[in-house]
Write an enzyme that holds these catalytic residues in place. Structure first.
Site, PDB file in Angstrom:
ATOM      1  N   CYS A 267       0.833  -1.204   0.000  1.00  9.49           N
ATOM      2  CA  CYS A 267       0.000   0.000   0.000  1.00  9.49           C
ATOM      3  C   CYS A 267       0.862   1.246   0.000  1.00  9.49           C
ATOM      4  O   CYS A 267       0.530   2.232  -0.622  1.00  9.49           O
ATOM      5  CB  CYS A 267      -0.898   0.050   1.233  1.00  9.49           C
TER       6      CYS A 267
ATOM      7  N   LYS B 148       5.495   2.832  -3.964  1.00 10.02           N
ATOM      8  CA  LYS B 148       5.300   3.956  -4.872  1.00 10.02           C
ATOM      9  C   LYS B 148       4.090   3.749  -5.769  1.00 10.02           C
ATOM     10  O   LYS B 148       3.807   2.629  -6.184  1.00 10.02           O
ATOM     11  CB  LYS B 148       6.525   4.100  -5.765  1.00 10.02           C
TER      12      LYS B 148
ATOM     13  N   ASP C 109      10.468  11.615   1.008  1.00 10.27           N
ATOM     14  CA  ASP C 109      10.099  10.205   0.926  1.00 10.27           C
ATOM     15  C   ASP C 109       9.680   9.727   2.312  1.00 10.27           C
ATOM     16  O   ASP C 109      10.357  10.031   3.292  1.00 10.27           O
ATOM     17  CB  ASP C 109      11.280   9.378   0.418  1.00 10.27           C
TER      18      ASP C 109
HETATM   19 CO    CO Z   1      15.402   8.395  -6.230  1.00  7.23          CO
HETATM   20 CO    CO Z   2      12.209   9.346  -3.728  1.00  5.97          CO
END
Ligand code: CO
Ligand code: CO
Length: 351
Positions: free
Chosen positions: A21, A24, A71
């Protein structure tokens, strides 16, 4: 270890409802999400979303640009501090992949309202902060949101001289391709989550995931290369494909030269591929990647395995390859290998 201060911590990876989930969004889905947005026409913006590069780059002056990336994801290992270290190393990697130097970070985290001790969040944040310190930066802010699934990561700001910026879109035909870490972290973490391997067997993947790409990036920038990216959720062939498409070239990959973790093939044989890995392989086939018959099905899976905090994928002229490998070796980047080369013909073949 840190865990001794946490009374019987729940297995963090079991709090994730759906493996994959938090992986990416598939790149073809992402294209739909980003379609038709206003054009970016600010000449200070050196890198934006169109080339699917690792970070955005904004020039402040002719000799100074900011590199910006974010991220975050759900726990992929059970030890909270280790998860924090891996997530931070993964986030900072995008700065290194651009040839940049990280300056500072802010944290982004989600945490369940109940059922998980705050000490666990503390350990995650402490692990991430330790890793940031190792990269020479501080975590100077952040934001948390309540959510049933814990998630943690960093938004990282770095700097680069615009002339030393390493894009993913500037590989040239005839470049050699070098990968600096073995593949298989998606298979390993999925196998551990399903109790197919032990914590001890997981360790080589954990050691790799919490290793900063700093030394590899320093070797890369000391030699000077044509293009680079880091291998994360789209797997080797996915990130390679983005680099090739953005650069207008193709590639021949020598599958036998690609560094793999010891158990990667056997875990692929035992169907431990996470959803993201399977989606990556399906996309590679839709995109016309040609596999020679000699490339086994499990190896095809590993070449598409969704990585966390994977290595740098570097394209560079043939004559710079030996100096780069020497510099990587001197920097302790032991797994670095030449895995193929780029071609003028814009197709991807794996033999
Ligand atoms: Co990257
Ligand atoms: Co990234």
């Amino acid at each position: 270890m840190e865990q001794s201060t946490i009374a019987a911590p729940p297995r963090l990876t079991q709090l994730v409802n759906c493996a994959g989930c938090a992986s990416k969004m598939e790149s073809d889905v992402l294209a739909l999400v980003l379609r038709g947005l206003p054009a970016i026409d600010d000449e200070r913006i050196l890198v934006a979303t169109s080339t699917r590069d690792d970070a955005g780059v904004f020039a402040l002056s002719p000799d100074l640009a900011l590199v910006e990336t974010v991220d975050f994801f759900t726990p992929i290992v059970d030890d909270p501090a280790t998860f924090g270290r891996i997530s931070a190393a993964n986030a900072i990697s995008d700065i290194y992949a651009m040839g940049g130097e990280p300056l500072f970070a802010v944290a982004i985290a989600t945490f369940p309202e109940s059922g998980l001790d705050l000490d666990v969040l503390h350990a995650i944040v402490r692990g991430g902060t330790e890793k940031a310190r190792e990269a020479g930066i501080h975590v100077i802010g952040g934001h948390t949101v309540k959510d049933p699934e814990p998630k943690y990561g960093l938004a990282v700001t770095g700097r680069v001289h615009p002339r030393r910026l390493v894009r993913n879109s500037t590989a040239k035909a005839g470049d050699m391709l070098v990968l600096t870490k073995p593949l298989g972290t998606g298979l390993y973490t999925t196998a551990r989550r399903r109790d197919i391997i032990s914590e001890d067997e997981l360790q080589e993947a954990v050691d790799s995931m919490q290793t900063l790409n700093r030394a590899a990036a320093q070797a890369m920038t000391s030699v000077g290369v044509d293009a680079a990216t880091d291998v994360t959720g789209f797997g080797l062939l996915g990130h390679l494909g983005q680099m090739l498409t953005a650069s207008g070239v193709g590639a021949r990959i020598d599958a036998a030269s690609v560094p793999l973790f010891d158990l990667a093939i056997s875990l692929a044989e035992r169907d431990c591929a996470p959803g993201g890995t399977k989606a990556n392989l399906a996309l590679a086939l839709r995109n016309g990647v040609r596999f020679a018959d000699s490339v086994s099905d499990p190896l095809r899976v590993v070449l598409c395995d969704a990585q966390t905090s994977g290595g740098l994928l570097i394209a560079l002229p043939q004559e710079k390859t030996a100096p780069l490998l020497d510099a990587l070796d001197a920097a302790g980047v032991a797994a670095a290998s030449v895995i193929g080369m780029t071609t003028a013909e814009p197709s991807v073949s794996v033999g």
